[in-house]
Design an enzyme around this catalytic site. Structure first.
Site, PDB file in Angstrom:
ATOM      1  N   THR A  17       0.809  -1.276   0.058  1.00 21.89           N
ATOM      2  CA  THR A  17       0.013  -0.099   0.049  1.00 21.89           C
ATOM      3  C   THR A  17       0.832   1.179  -0.141  1.00 21.89           C
ATOM      4  O   THR A  17       0.439   2.314  -0.392  1.00 21.89           O
ATOM      5  CB  THR A  17      -0.966  -0.102   1.235  1.00 21.89           C
ATOM      6  OG1 THR A  17      -1.658  -1.144   1.166  1.00 21.89           O
ATOM      7  CG2 THR A  17      -1.763   1.466   1.278  1.00 21.89           C
ATOM      8  N   SER A  63       1.185  -7.869  -0.780  1.00 23.24           N
ATOM      9  CA  SER A  63       1.928  -8.597   0.026  1.00 23.24           C
ATOM     10  C   SER A  63       1.032  -9.596   0.410  1.00 23.24           C
ATOM     11  O   SER A  63       1.687 -10.833   0.629  1.00 23.24           O
ATOM     12  CB  SER A  63       2.573  -8.058   1.168  1.00 23.24           C
ATOM     13  OG  SER A  63       1.751  -7.765   2.236  1.00 23.24           O
ATOM     14  N   THR A  96       1.570  -4.438   4.379  1.00 23.71           N
ATOM     15  CA  THR A  96       1.427  -4.687   5.775  1.00 23.71           C
ATOM     16  C   THR A  96       0.921  -6.074   6.004  1.00 23.71           C
ATOM     17  O   THR A  96       1.178  -6.678   7.159  1.00 23.71           O
ATOM     18  CB  THR A  96       0.510  -3.690   6.471  1.00 23.71           C
ATOM     19  OG1 THR A  96      -0.834  -3.765   5.723  1.00 23.71           O
ATOM     20  CG2 THR A  96       1.011  -2.342   6.433  1.00 23.71           C
ATOM     21  N   ASP A  97       0.226  -6.669   4.852  1.00 25.19           N
ATOM     22  CA  ASP A  97      -0.491  -8.077   5.125  1.00 25.19           C
ATOM     23  C   ASP A  97       0.389  -9.119   5.351  1.00 25.19           C
ATOM     24  O   ASP A  97       0.132  -9.676   6.241  1.00 25.19           O
ATOM     25  CB  ASP A  97      -1.288  -8.320   4.071  1.00 25.19           C
ATOM     26  CG  ASP A  97      -2.503  -7.492   3.880  1.00 25.19           C
ATOM     27  OD1 ASP A  97      -2.989  -6.780   4.675  1.00 25.19           O
ATOM     28  OD2 ASP A  97      -2.928  -7.596   2.624  1.00 25.19           O
TER      29      ASP A  97
HETATM   30  N1  ASP Z   1      -2.637  -5.619   0.738  1.00 18.97           N
HETATM   31  C1  ASP Z   1      -1.481  -4.765   1.087  1.00 18.97           C
HETATM   32  C2  ASP Z   1      -0.231  -5.468   1.100  1.00 18.97           C
HETATM   33  O1  ASP Z   1      -0.026  -6.165   1.970  1.00 18.97           O
HETATM   34  C3  ASP Z   1      -2.041  -4.031   2.310  1.00 18.97           C
HETATM   35  C4  ASP Z   1      -1.032  -2.954   2.865  1.00 18.97           C
HETATM   36  O2  ASP Z   1       0.034  -2.913   2.386  1.00 18.97           O
HETATM   37  O3  ASP Z   1      -1.247  -2.306   3.704  1.00 18.97           O
HETATM   38  O4  ASP Z   1       0.627  -5.047   0.160  1.00 18.97           O
END
Ligand code: ASP
Length: 324
Positions: A17, A63, A96-97
């Protein structure tokens, strides 16, 4: 500029993100992750203007879609840069995932004596108020800190250790917790305030090269499945896994169960897990509770994850099987 800022940093981009783009500035969820080049993210961070930095785009993914090949590429680039005497530390931009999984893999494999700092964002780069630039800036401050070492995650001004960090909220801009262990420290105006020691590192050299080699020589991690114990868990999933052997599929090597409470498992599921053990499958139990760990006790029916969360216990078992 102090002496540490004069040392070289490496920033590796993997997507997420923090590199996300939405069509509307007020859309914080309907964006596409992994769109903005890491070089553009670096250009937004004033602290990096004074610091010699090498920037590389290792991947550009959401991710949630993390795969072994990205971990291999990332671990290989991290190890190569750690070996450069002029490099003080490495920052990795990441979604973050699965950041807690990547952090765990890098710490377990490399145990680097230099800092490897993963950072991220909960709002895309196009948001009204993106959190990525501040997080990246804080990550740089951590990577340049003279005492910093090991793999950590920096987000919302908090420094989390790779073994403890977990994503605990799907939306807020401070989405991570370190459970009972607590944060390692915090970043305030580019200064660090530490609460706990840095993650364990190899005593000499920059990282553990032997463990990295074991990851680089495979095309898939040993197959370890993850499941929950829950009301009505009857073990059918385990029996299905044991009988499922399509051509080319990897043999099942392990199962991690996120058990109820103190790692307890439904009796009907336990019968099936014992059958799996009898067939040579390693079974480990973690707790599905968000906090705490399984408290070991004599006579427990299954080995426990030694405090690791279910997702990290799965990786720990897969990495252990890799070396066996
Ligand atoms: N779906 C995103 C990822 O993990 C979520 C994020 O980055 O907050 O790439």
């Amino acid at each position: 500029m102090n002496d540490n800022q004069a040392r070289r940093l490496v920033v590796l981009g993997t997507g997420g993100t923090i590199a996300g783009r939405a069509t509307q500035a007020n859309d914080n969820v309907g964006y596409v992750a992994g769109q903005v080049a890491v070089s553009e993210l670096v250009a937004m961070v004033p602290i990096l203007a004074d610091c010699p930095v090498d920037v590389e785009q290792v991947a550009q993914i959401n991710s949630k879609d993390m795969v072994l090949s990205v971990w291999q590429a990332l671990a290989q680039r991290v190890a190569a840069h750690l070996d450069r005497p002029e490099v003080a530390g490495i920052v990795i931009t990441h979604g973050t995932d699965t950041i807690e999984e990547t952090a765990f893999v890098l710490q377990t494999l490399l145990m680097p004596s230099k800092p490897v700092v993963l950072t991220c964002a909960m709002r895309p780069a196009t948001a009204l108020v993106p959190d990525g630039p501040q997080n990246l800036s804080d990550a740089v401050a951590v990577a340049l800190h003279p005492q910093a070492s090991g793999v950590v995650v920096v987000c919302a001004g908090r420094i989390h250790g790779a073994l403890d960090v977990a994503k605990v909220h799907p939306y807020r801009t401070d989405p991570f917790g370190s459970g009972d262990a607590g944060d390692l420290g915090c970043v305030e105006e580019a200064r660090l305030r530490m609460f706990r020691p840095w993650p364990q590192a190899v005593s000499r050299g920059t990282h553990d090269a032997a463990r990295l080699r074991s990851l680089m020589r495979v095309t898939a991690l040993p197959r370890v499945e993850l499941m929950f114990s829950h009301a009505g868990a009857d073990g059918e999933m385990v029996r299905a896994l044991l009988s499922h052997s399509p051509a080319g599929a990897q043999r099942l090597r392990g199962i991690v169960v996120a058990g109820t409470g103190n790692g307890t498992v439904h009796d009907d599921l336990l019968i099936a897990l014992k059958q799996a053990q009898a067939r040579g499958v390693d079974v480990v139990v973690a707790s599905r509770c968000a906090q705490g760990r399984v408290v070991p006790h004599p006579g427990q029916p299954l080995p426990d994850s030694a405090g690791l969360s279910p997702v990290k216990a799965r990786l720990a078992l897969a990495l252990q099987l890799l070396e066996s």
